[in-house]
Design a protein around this motif. Structure first.
Motif, short mmCIF file in Angstrom:
data_model
loop_
_atom_site.label_atom_id
_atom_site.label_comp_id
_atom_site.label_asym_id
_atom_site.label_seq_id
_atom_site.Cartn_x
_atom_site.Cartn_y
_atom_site.Cartn_z
N CYS A 57 -4.83 25.34 -7.83
CA CYS A 57 -4.83 24.26 -6.85
C CYS A 57 -4.81 24.91 -5.47
CB CYS A 57 -3.61 23.34 -7.03
SG CYS A 57 -2.04 24.12 -6.59
N ASP A 58 -4.69 24.10 -4.44
CA ASP A 58 -4.58 24.61 -3.09
C ASP A 58 -3.64 23.70 -2.32
OD1 ASP A 58 -5.12 26.38 -0.97
OD2 ASP A 58 -7.28 26.36 -1.37
N ILE A 59 -3.22 24.15 -1.14
CA ILE A 59 -2.38 23.34 -0.27
C ILE A 59 -2.87 23.49 1.16
CG2 ILE A 59 -0.27 23.19 -1.64
CD1 ILE A 59 0.77 25.67 -0.29
N ALA A 60 -2.75 22.42 1.94
CA ALA A 60 -3.30 22.41 3.29
C ALA A 60 -2.51 23.30 4.24
CB ALA A 60 -3.34 20.98 3.83
N GLU A 61 -1.20 23.38 4.03
CA GLU A 61 -0.35 24.20 4.90
C GLU A 61 0.87 24.64 4.13
OE1 GLU A 61 1.85 20.37 7.02
OE2 GLU A 61 0.40 21.56 8.13
N LYS A 62 1.54 25.64 4.63
CA LYS A 62 2.74 26.15 3.97
C LYS A 62 3.81 25.06 3.94
CE LYS A 62 4.78 29.78 2.13
NZ LYS A 62 4.24 30.47 0.96
N PRO A 63 4.29 24.71 2.75
CA PRO A 63 5.25 23.60 2.68
C PRO A 63 6.65 24.04 3.07
CG PRO A 63 4.86 24.48 0.50
CD PRO A 63 3.94 25.22 1.43
N PRO A 64 7.45 23.11 3.64
CA PRO A 64 8.87 23.40 3.83
C PRO A 64 9.51 23.66 2.47
CG PRO A 64 8.22 21.36 4.95
CD PRO A 64 7.09 21.76 4.07
N LYS A 65 10.62 24.38 2.46
CA LYS A 65 11.22 24.77 1.20
C LYS A 65 12.31 23.82 0.73
CE LYS A 65 10.04 29.66 1.48
NZ LYS A 65 10.52 31.06 1.43
N ASP A 66 12.52 22.72 1.48
CA ASP A 66 13.51 21.77 0.98
C ASP A 66 12.91 21.00 -0.20
OD1 ASP A 66 12.83 18.72 2.03
OD2 ASP A 66 12.03 20.27 3.35
N LYS A 67 13.77 20.62 -1.12
CA LYS A 67 13.35 20.07 -2.40
C LYS A 67 12.48 18.83 -2.25
CE LYS A 67 15.30 18.30 -6.73
NZ LYS A 67 16.55 18.09 -7.52
N ASN A 68 12.87 17.90 -1.41
CA ASN A 68 12.11 16.65 -1.30
C ASN A 68 10.71 16.87 -0.76
OD1 ASN A 68 14.21 15.09 -2.31
ND2 ASN A 68 15.09 14.68 -0.29
N SER A 69 10.57 17.77 0.20
CA SER A 69 9.24 18.07 0.75
C SER A 69 8.36 18.74 -0.30
CB SER A 69 9.36 18.97 1.98
OG SER A 69 10.03 18.32 3.03
N LEU A 70 8.92 19.68 -1.03
CA LEU A 70 8.17 20.35 -2.09
C LEU A 70 7.66 19.35 -3.12
CD1 LEU A 70 10.36 23.51 -2.74
CD2 LEU A 70 8.04 23.48 -1.81
N ILE A 71 8.54 18.47 -3.55
CA ILE A 71 8.16 17.49 -4.57
C ILE A 71 7.08 16.55 -4.04
CG2 ILE A 71 8.98 15.49 -5.87
CD1 ILE A 71 11.64 16.95 -6.21
N ASN A 72 7.22 16.12 -2.79
CA ASN A 72 6.24 15.19 -2.23
C ASN A 72 4.86 15.81 -2.15
OD1 ASN A 72 5.60 12.61 -0.72
ND2 ASN A 72 5.04 14.12 0.82
#
Length: 272
Positions: free
Chosen positions: A195-210
Motif C-alpha cells: 500500500c502507500d500513504i500520502a504523508e508520514k502519519p502521527p504515531k498516536d493510536k487514533n491517528s494511525l487507526i484512522n
C-alpha cells in the motif's frame, strides 16, 4: 520478468456485494483475494455461492480475515475466543481456504504472560485442519507491534504453521524499513501486503487507526519507498503471495471493476 508469486487483492478496497467484488478481482487478473468474514456473512446468496463463483472463476483465497485479539484474553473470555477460532476454521474450510489472519493483540488489558500459550493452542488447533495462522504486527497493537517483535515471538514458539504478515503500512508507520526483513527466514513470511500513504502519519493510536482504515493509497501514490522493499523481497527469494491491501473510502465508492483494475496495474508496476 514474470514471477511465480500468487497475486492477491484484499476485498476491503472494493465496494459492492461480495460476488461483485470477487468478479472484479478475477477480471482484473488477480490469482487470489483476501476475504473478510463480513464478506461471507453479508452475502445474501450464502456461503455456497461464494465457493461456487470462486471455483468457476478460478480464483483462490489467500486468507480469511480477521480473528481479532485472540491472544492474552483475560480470564473468562478465552472460551468464547476459542469458539470463534473454530468458526473461522469452519468457514475457511467451506470456501477452500487454508489460512486465517490473526493480528497481535490490541487490547490494553492483554495478559502478556498468556500470549505464548494462546498462540500455541491456536497453532495446534489450526494444524488439525491443515490451516496456517498469519500473525500480523499492527502499528497500534499493545504487544508485537513491529516485525522484529512479532518474529521474536514466532521464532521462540517454533510452531510450523504460524508465520508473519508483512504490511507496508504498519512497517513504515512506526519508522521501520525493509531492513526489518533481514533476520526473518523467507519461508516464515506468509504474505506481503503493499500500500502507500500520502504523508508520514502521527504515531498516536487514533491517528494511525484512522489513516490505516480510511486513507491508504495504492502503491505509487504516496511516500513509502516501495522499491526498496521490493528489492529486499527479491534478494531474499520471496515466493509467497504478494498483493494489495488498501483501505480507502473514496476508492470504495467507485465501481469495483474500475478500482480492481487500478490495483492490478499498481501491483504489477512493482511486482511484474
Amino acid at each position: 520478468m514474470k514471477t511465480n508469486n500468487l497475486k492477491f487483492l484484499n476485498l476491503v478496497l472494493l465496494g459492492g456485494k461480495t460476488e461483485q467484488k470477487l468478479y472484479a478481482a478475477c477480471k482484473a487478473g488477480f490469482d487470489q483475494v483476501e476475504i473478510w468474514r463480513e464478506d461471507i456473512q453479508n452475502n445474501s446468496k450464502g456461503l455456497s455461492s461464494i465457493t461456487k463463483l470462486a471455483i468457476q472463476k478460478g480464483i483462490g483465497f489467500t486468507n480469511l480475515q480477521v480473528l481479532r485479539d485472540f491472544t492474552g484474553i483475560p480470564n473468562g473470555q478465552y472460551i468464547q475466543k476459542r469458539k470463534e477460532l473454530r468458526q473461522f476454521i469452519h468457514i475457511a474450510q467451506a470456501i477452500g481456504c487454508d489460512a486465517i489472519q490473526a493480528p497481535a493483540s490490541t487490547r490494553e488489558d492483554c495478559l502478556v504472560d498468556k500470549i505464548d500459550d494462546d498462540l500455541r493452542w491456536m497453532a495446534s488447533e489450526a494444524i488439525r485442519y491443515k490451516m496456517k495462522i498469519m500473525y500480523e504486527p499492527m502499528a497500534w497493537c499493545s504487544v508485537d507491534n513491529t516485525l522484529p517483535l512479532a518474529w521474536e515471538r514466532i521464532k521462540r514458539l517454533d510452531q510450523p504453521n504460524i508465520g508473519l504478515v508483512v504490511d507496508l503500512f504498519h512497517v513504515y508507520a512506526l519508522g521501520g524499513d525493509a531492513l526489518q526483513l533481514d533476520d526473518i527466514p523467507v519461508d516464515r513470511i506468509y504474505e506481503v501486503q503493499l500500500c502507500d500513504i500520502a504523508e508520514k502519519p502521527p504515531k498516536d493510536k487514533n491517528s494511525l487507526i484512522n489513516i490505516a482504515r480510511h486513507e491508504r493509497q495504492l502503491p505509487g501514490k504516496g511516500i513509502i519507498q516501495i522499491d526498496c522493499f521490493i528489492d529486499k523481497l527479491k534478494s531474499i527469494g520471496y515466493r509467497g503471495p504478494i498483493g494489495i491491501e488498501v483501505f480507502n473510502d473514496k476508492l470504495k465508492c467507485l465501481p469495483p471493476e474500475e478500482v480492481a483494475q487500478q490495483a492490478w496495474t499498481a501491483l504489477n508496476n512493482y511486482w511484474p
